[in-house]
Enzyme design. Structure first.
Site, PDB file in Angstrom:
ATOM      1  N   CYS A 106       0.854  -1.172   0.000  1.00 36.29           N
ATOM      2  CA  CYS A 106       0.000   0.000   0.000  1.00 36.29           C
ATOM      3  C   CYS A 106       0.901   1.235   0.000  1.00 36.29           C
ATOM      4  O   CYS A 106       1.696   1.436   0.914  1.00 36.29           O
ATOM      5  CB  CYS A 106      -0.870  -0.066   1.250  1.00 36.29           C
ATOM      6  SG  CYS A 106      -1.989   1.301   1.421  1.00 36.29           S
ATOM      7  N   CYS A 117     -11.945  14.020   4.410  1.00 34.36           N
ATOM      8  CA  CYS A 117     -12.931  13.009   4.815  1.00 34.36           C
ATOM      9  C   CYS A 117     -12.923  12.901   6.344  1.00 34.36           C
ATOM     10  O   CYS A 117     -11.863  12.812   6.959  1.00 34.36           O
ATOM     11  CB  CYS A 117     -12.598  11.645   4.193  1.00 34.36           C
ATOM     12  SG  CYS A 117     -12.606  11.685   2.396  1.00 34.36           S
TER      13      CYS A 117
END
Ligand code: SAH
Length: 348
Positions: A106, A117
């Site tokens: 990742c 967010c």
């Protein structure tokens, strides 16, 4: 880091030829330098280059721009979480997961993030700066060094940052990491995750890359989405899914829909029904992620039972969906963004 320092690993072969020309070197050296750098070598290790060339290279720029500052290993499943340090003192995180079908890394694309967010830890302090392509490649190099015999086989751009807010460098990274003379990671083994920057999704469809596109949807309607994702004030879900359908049409790649279940926000069965209706007829796969609690924002995850019920509704409505398996549960600590959840997009 000053602007005129060349990050050699981030150059395309033709750019490398040009830069080497400026240093008074023959163009064919570019092939050698390119292949060394993408094997993870330092200038000092490039033994088939003259000492004077190696010297010129280190004076003009950097070889490996990322180092591991810290690595923590999960005793449960061997998942490794890295803290990578960059040359200007900034840090980003990365997670290496070992699956049946190969090691998955990742990768972060920005230091921090400016998408805001509400459930995401990476955005709490805003965006510090974009990462360069070389810095994204450097994260892969670091992970490869740790893996020893094995190599990173899959990449997900799901670390800190919004990839499409750093569009050009991300595309450069994707082209370089999949380059046959470089790491040569198959484009089908790469996923890009976005909170939904509509113009960039459409533009990305035309790059001829064909990577898997993951959309962080997290809500079945605009009203709920606006409560948790500021981007929802800019683009409606309908516009966003239209852009995803366009991506699908152009690339033939099924879209992955990310949906983090947040208690009392988007996780009840009515939301599941609404989501099923929204996605009906679209070639996609839903990844359900129980939220990693972010205490600062008073948002909480859900129970296994809630996940099951949500999943049951989707299954009943013939929407392909899975719950993301958790990995590295013992090393995550307070990490909100680089998650402990398995990336099942590729082999759901
Ligand atoms: N900016 C991109 C990619 C980075 S985030 C995007 O928004 O997709 C990678 C994924 O982790 C996104 O789906 C994001 O919504 C999710 N995520 C962020 N914080 C989370 C949390 N606390 N729990 C679970 N998933 C989270």
């Amino acid at each position: 880091m000053t602007e005129n320092v060349i990050q050699w690993m981030g150059l395309y072969p033709e750019e490398m030829r040009e830069e080497l020309g400026k240093l008074g070197e023959k163009p064919f050296r570019a092939g050698q330098v390119f292949s060394w750098l993408h094997k993870g070598a330092r200038f000092s290790e490039m033994t088939n280059l003259s000492l004077s060339l190696r010297e010129k290279l280190s004076q003009s720029g950097v070889d490996q721009p990322v180092e591991i500052r810290q690595a923590r290993v999960s005793h449960l499943d061997g998942t490794k979480k890295f803290l990578f340090s960059l040359m200007d003192g900034n840090c980003v995180e990365g997670v290496l997961m070992r699956y049946r079908y190969g090691a998955t890394l990742c990768v972060s694309t920005q230091v921090g993030c400016r998408m805001g967010c509400r459930f995401c830890a990476s955005t709490l302090d805003g965006c510090v700066r974009n990462l360069t392509a070389a810095e994204m490649l450097g994260q892969v190099q670091c992970a490869n060094r740790e893996l020893k015999e094995e190599r990173v086989h899959n990449i997900v751009l799901m670390g800190s940052g919004e990839p499409f807010d750093n569009y050009d460098k991300v595309v450069r990274f994707l082209r370089l990491v999949s380059h046959p003379d470089g790491l040569n990671i198959g484009i089908r083994h790469i996923s890009v995750s976005t909170c939904g920057l509509v113009p960039q999704i459409r533009r990305f469809a035309g790059e001829g890359l064909g990577v898997t596109l993951s959309l962080s949807l997290h809500a079945p309607n605009d009203e709920i989405r606006k409560q948790i994702m500021p981007i929802a004030n800019r683009y409606t879900i309908s516009e966003t899914l239209d852009a995803c359908r366009y991506y699908l049409e152009k690339t033939g790649r099924r879209i992955v829909i990310e949906y983090a279940l947040i208690d009392r926000v988007n996780a009840d069965e009515q939301c599941a029904e609404e989501l099923a209706k929204l996605l009906r007829g679209m070639q996609c796969h839903v990844n359900l992620i129980p939220l990693n609690t972010v205490k600062e924002r008073a948002l909480f995850g859900v129970t296994e039972d809630q996940v099951r019920r949500f999943l049951d509704v989707l299954e009943k409505r013939h929407i392909s969906a899975t719950r993301r398996r958790e990995m590295g549960d013992d090393i995550e600590g307070a990490c909100g963004q680089l998650r402990k959840k398995i990336m099942r997009e590729e082999n759901p």
